[in-house]
Design an enzyme around this catalytic site. Structure first.
Site, PDB file in Angstrom:
ATOM      1  N   ARG A 209      36.017  50.174  33.123  1.00  0.00           N
ATOM      2  CA  ARG A 209      36.793  48.936  33.029  1.00  0.00           C
ATOM      3  C   ARG A 209      38.254  49.134  33.387  1.00  0.00           C
ATOM      4  NH1 ARG A 209      34.467  44.707  30.237  1.00  0.00           N
ATOM      5  NH2 ARG A 209      36.539  43.883  29.870  1.00  0.00           N
TER       6      ARG A 209
ATOM      7  N   LYS B  41      35.020  47.202  36.570  1.00  0.00           N
ATOM      8  CA  LYS B  41      33.649  46.698  36.517  1.00  0.00           C
ATOM      9  C   LYS B  41      33.584  45.203  36.259  1.00  0.00           C
ATOM     10  CE  LYS B  41      29.180  47.011  36.448  1.00  0.00           C
ATOM     11  NZ  LYS B  41      28.470  47.235  37.719  1.00  0.00           N
TER      12      LYS B  41
ATOM     13  N   GLU C  13      26.183  42.698  51.610  1.00  0.00           N
ATOM     14  CA  GLU C  13      26.148  43.600  50.461  1.00  0.00           C
ATOM     15  C   GLU C  13      26.245  45.058  50.902  1.00  0.00           C
ATOM     16  OE1 GLU C  13      25.808  45.000  46.503  1.00  0.00           O
ATOM     17  OE2 GLU C  13      26.567  43.175  47.463  1.00  0.00           O
TER      18      GLU C  13
ATOM     19  N   HIS D  77      30.526  35.537  69.344  1.00  0.00           N
ATOM     20  CA  HIS D  77      31.726  34.754  69.032  1.00  0.00           C
ATOM     21  C   HIS D  77      32.853  35.634  68.491  1.00  0.00           C
ATOM     22  CE1 HIS D  77      29.598  30.967  69.712  1.00  0.00           C
ATOM     23  NE2 HIS D  77      28.568  31.556  69.131  1.00  0.00           N
TER      24      HIS D  77
ATOM     25  N   ASN E  40      43.496  43.389  26.409  1.00  0.00           N
ATOM     26  CA  ASN E  40      42.857  43.167  27.702  1.00  0.00           C
ATOM     27  C   ASN E  40      43.100  41.718  28.077  1.00  0.00           C
ATOM     28  OD1 ASN E  40      41.151  43.070  29.954  1.00  0.00           O
ATOM     29  ND2 ASN E  40      39.339  42.672  28.704  1.00  0.00           N
ATOM     30  N   GLY E  41      43.759  41.482  29.212  1.00  0.00           N
ATOM     31  CA  GLY E  41      44.028  40.112  29.626  1.00  0.00           C
ATOM     32  C   GLY E  41      45.428  39.965  30.177  1.00  0.00           C
TER      33      GLY E  41
ATOM     34  N   TRP F 222      43.508  48.955  33.137  1.00  0.00           N
ATOM     35  CA  TRP F 222      43.549  48.543  34.540  1.00  0.00           C
ATOM     36  C   TRP F 222      44.802  47.695  34.670  1.00  0.00           C
ATOM     37  CZ3 TRP F 222      43.163  44.094  37.661  1.00  0.00           C
ATOM     38  CH2 TRP F 222      42.771  44.317  38.990  1.00  0.00           C
TER      39      TRP F 222
END
Length: 620
Positions: free
Chosen positions: A27, A615, A486, A509, A101-102, A75
């Site tokens: 995280r 994550k 993906e 294109h 967190n935030g 983070w």
């Protein structure tokens, strides 16, 4: 997107918190820190820039211990990723400590007011303001920690999950939530708080999730929950059935590789109990969306982010083909900003591995406000999305630790396939014979994934040729286009190679200009025998392969076993077992996941924790 761990009980607190942070390092890994309080009510902090191992070394050189404490892995949002800005943060007195967190959107105005009151700040973070504000209320108004926290959160604007301790109130942790996830673990004479389930699993499987605007007060003896207005809340306790070993590497070098190999089990577990092979009938989990509601919907909207958005794109093909309902797929991060046209007879499907993705929650709330029913596809029971949606199809992938999603993606596509089959049945678009064939295709899928995984060595060999390149192009047509997107995303996420996914029919294109003898072009060109539309798509994409070859591009073709036409034109081939068009992406993506993994490993990249990514994106 940061990780929080807290513990109050009788165990050694430092190793427990460090182990919990290790399970949450996906995280955030810009910095980490811990705060503990000992028997003498003495508070000690250790913080370190960089990954968790730097904090562990700081603790080894300067040990600490206590009876309770909180930890954090960061983070970075506000403030550079330095030791100074690492959490936990203290108030002016040094008695109150906060991990967060935030994002606090109004922290600058709050900070200015506190500076005017004589407060001095040491960091660039928004979190330090929260610590100072709590301490300010405790000291100037003689409030308890709970009262001071309650008064503080009333002034905060933004989103936040926080844990708070104070030396004035021993053996107490206060956790609050407004947005990002908070999980409370219930033990025997001990309680836990965390941002996700894995740190708690080794100690207890009994948990509950805090809701928005809720506060938990944890002591050694009890946990009490209220809302921000001090009204008592009775949380919905649940028992987690994941085996703790699922959240460990289990002998694999990386979590990502382990999770790639768990995909056959994830598919089986997501399907189990939901479809009858005898009749083809699909049974969804009980929900507040009736069969009549599903019959009456006029259109389906899908909102998701990142890999989940790619699953949604594949789901569009499934739903439109099987249920004949028009489907729009939106980036959840754009959904509410474009003022979407929503009607009460529209169904919104939101897709999120964690169930806590901020943009996806915002899209869901926008749709509910417009009167739409919302169906969630999610991997975490009890998460915010599952609690607010009208119905949920839970994926049973188990905990996914690697930042780059793999098994959650395949489980999401399986959930979408089940939903498309169910919707086609209730809307009388699929007869029993066809339903039984579709169900049988699904039942055969796990063995086919295992077959691909048994051939992983050939993908590793292929990676030797391409790990030094700078660019990749991925092409696909129809339902293979989401696979191309993906595949490109996985490669760029973990190897830092520039990769682009593109619709094969759009090559003329623009992208043709990129092709030369140095460019690897991955082209997904599978087909379903006896399907006229599939044959046409295959032929058109084969023409793209020929075009790339004519321009000296290096072709890596993902093909159905036994395909000789496209195989002859390709430089390298990756074969997948034959399956239906609608399930083809589940097989095609597996070798592309492995290719990305092996290339990243050969480049020396941190596969599980790629730079600048986390994550669960729980902030906008």
């Amino acid at each position: 997107m940061c990780g929080i761990v807290g513990y109050v009980g009788n165990k050694q607190v430092v190793p427990l918190i460090i182990d919990g942070l290790r399970k949450l390092e996906y995280r955030g890994y810009d910095s980490a820190g811990i705060a503990v309080v000992d028997d003498a009510h003495h508070l000690e902090l250790r913080r370190a820039e960089g990954k968790l191992r730097n904090l562990e070394e700081a603790i080894r050189l300067n040990p600490l211990d206590g009876n309770y404490g909180i930890g954090h892995t960061r983070w970075a949002t506000h403030g550079r990723p330095t030791e100074e800005n690492a959490h936990p943060h203290r108030d002016q007195s040094g008695k109150v400590v906060v991990v967060h967190n935030g994002i606090i959107e109004n922290y600058l105005s709050l900070k200015e007011g506190l500076i005017a009151e004589g407060h001095e700040f040491r960091t660039e973070t928004d979190t330090e303001v929260v610590a100072h504000l709590i301490g300010h209320y405790k000291d100037t108004e003689d409030l308890t920690l709970e009262q001071a926290v309650r008064k503080t959160v009333a002034r905060l604007r933004g989103i936040f999950a926080m844990s708070i301790i104070s030396t004035d109130e021993p053996d107490t942790i206060i956790a609050v939530r407004e947005g990002p996830p908070v999980v409370i673990g219930l033990g025997d004479g001990e309680f836990f708080v965390a941002s996700d389930i894995p740190p708690i699993l080794a100690h207890t499987r009994d948990v509950f999730f805090l809701g928005d605007k809720e506060m938990a007060i944890l002591t050694k003896d009890s946990v009490r929950v209220t809302d921000f207005e001090a009204n008592v809340v009775e949380p919905e306790q649940q028992r987690i059935t994941w085996d703790p070993i699922q959240a460990e590497k289990g002998g694999f070098k990386h979590f990502m590789l382990k999770e790639i190999y768990e995909q056959p089990r994830a598919v089986r577990d997501t399907v189990q109990g939901r479809v009858s092979l005898d009749t083809g009938k699909v049974y969804l989990d009980p929900m507040d969306i009736s069969e009549q509601d599903f019959k009456s919907i006029r259109s389906v909207k899908i909102a998701a982010c990142g890999t989940s958005w790619h699953a949604g794109l594949a789901g569009k093909y499934m739903i439109e083909q099987l249920a004949r309902v028009p489907v729009d797929v939106d980036y959840a991060s754009e959904f509410r900003y474009r003022d979407p046209v929503l009607n009460e007879d529209d169904l919104l499907v939101v897709i999120s591995q964690s169930g806590e993705t901020a943009d996806t929650i915002a899209a869901m709330r926008e749709a509910k406000q417009a009167g739409c029913k919302v169906l969630a596809i999610c991997n975490v029971h009890g998460s915010m999305i599952t609690r607010e949606a009208d119905g949920t199809i839970l994926t049973h992938a188990g905990p996914e630790i690697g930042v780059a999603s793999t098994k959650a993606f395949t489980a999401q596509m399986i959930a979408l396939y089940l939903f498309a089959l169910y919707l086609g049945e209730v809307r009388d678009q699929i007869d029993e014979a066809k339903a039984k064939k579709l169900a049988q295709d699904l039942a055969e899928l796990p063995l086919k994934i295992e077959q691909l995984l048994n051939e992983a060595e050939s993908i590793d060999d292929l990676s030797k040729e391409f790990f030094r390149v700078q660019d990749f192009l991925y092409l696909g047509r129809g339902i293979n286009f989401p696979v191309a997107l993906e595949g490109a995303l996985k490669l760029k996420e973990i190897s830092y190679i520039h990769a682009e996914g593109y619709p094969a029919g759009e090559m003329k294109h623009g992208p043709n200009a990129l092709i030369d003898e140095k460019l690897p072009v991955v082209i997904v060109n599978t087909k379903e025998k006896g399907n006229e539309g599939s044959e046409l798509r295959y032929e058109k994409t084969h023409s793209n392969i020929v075009e790339v070859k004519a321009r000296d591009g290096i072709i890596i073709a993902v093909l159905t076993e036994g395909d000789t036409m496209s195989a002859t034109a390709a430089s390298h081939i990756i074969e997948i077992p034959e399956t239906s068009d609608l399930l083809g992406p589940v097989l095609s993506v597996v070798p592309l996941q492995l290719l990305s993994y092996y290339i990243a490993v050969r480049r020396g990249c941190d596969v599980d924790q790629p730079r600048n990514l986390a994550k669960s994106v729980t902030v906008e």
